[in-house]
Design a protein around this motif. Sequence first.
Motif, PDB file in Angstrom:
ATOM      1  N   LEU A   1       0.824  -1.212   0.000  1.00 31.40           N
ATOM      2  CA  LEU A   1       0.000   0.000   0.000  1.00 31.40           C
ATOM      3  C   LEU A   1       0.858   1.262   0.000  1.00 31.40           C
ATOM      4  CD1 LEU A   1      -2.885  -0.977   2.439  1.00 31.40           C
ATOM      5  CD2 LEU A   1      -3.066  -0.487  -0.011  1.00 31.40           C
TER       6      LEU A   1
ATOM      7  N   THR B   1      -6.294  -1.647  -2.114  1.00 37.43           N
ATOM      8  CA  THR B   1      -6.872  -1.225  -0.845  1.00 37.43           C
ATOM      9  C   THR B   1      -8.249  -1.851  -0.662  1.00 37.43           C
ATOM     10  OG1 THR B   1      -5.688   0.868  -0.931  1.00 37.43           O
ATOM     11  CG2 THR B   1      -7.584   0.774   0.531  1.00 37.43           C
TER      12      THR B   1
ATOM     13  N   ARG C   1      -9.104  -5.404   2.167  1.00 40.35           N
ATOM     14  CA  ARG C   1      -9.607  -4.974   3.487  1.00 40.35           C
ATOM     15  C   ARG C   1     -10.009  -6.188   4.288  1.00 40.35           C
ATOM     16  NH1 ARG C   1     -13.282  -0.094   1.628  1.00 40.35           N
ATOM     17  NH2 ARG C   1     -11.668   1.451   1.454  1.00 40.35           N
TER      18      ARG C   1
END
Length: 171
Positions: free
Chosen positions: A93, A166, A170
């Motif tokens: 990320l 992203t 999650r």
Amino acid sequence: MPWAWKRPTAYAAYATCVCTAAYGLMKLAQALGANALADKDPLPPDLRRRLLARDPLFVASHWILFTLAIVGIVIALATIRPWGRRFPRWILLTATWTAGIFMIVRSLGPVGYGFVGDTLVLTGVQPPPPQHAELARHLARWDLMLWSPFFLLWGLLWTATAWRFTRTTRT
């Protein structure tokens, strides 16, 4: 959540790899002695002279940028391939968002080259030093037509890759 690499949203990562590979191959060619658009690199005149004279610092920087391109390809692929789960999520990320934002900012050019800086030079709002005016305008045109759009596209692809990663990872 399973890492589905065949989804249409994964294509941004593949396109990111293509842009990264193109940039990396250009830097490899420059490291090996080819011009490969080096004379179109928007640099101040003294640095440009050193670049074209194959100063060891610039040759080393080309090898470093080529290596970073390989790392970038691995990172982009790691966001969509099953083997990417071996990497810590935060590293992927951080790398993808940072690369995307950096490239978008570079393309916009709030300082120096980029859409804003090139336009200021070409319109005369921010005139270059008189002794380098023609070279500065020449490089600004090249940057406006080639480098800034490339970095904008590349940055948008990195941020699309980061956004997809992203959302799909999650917990």
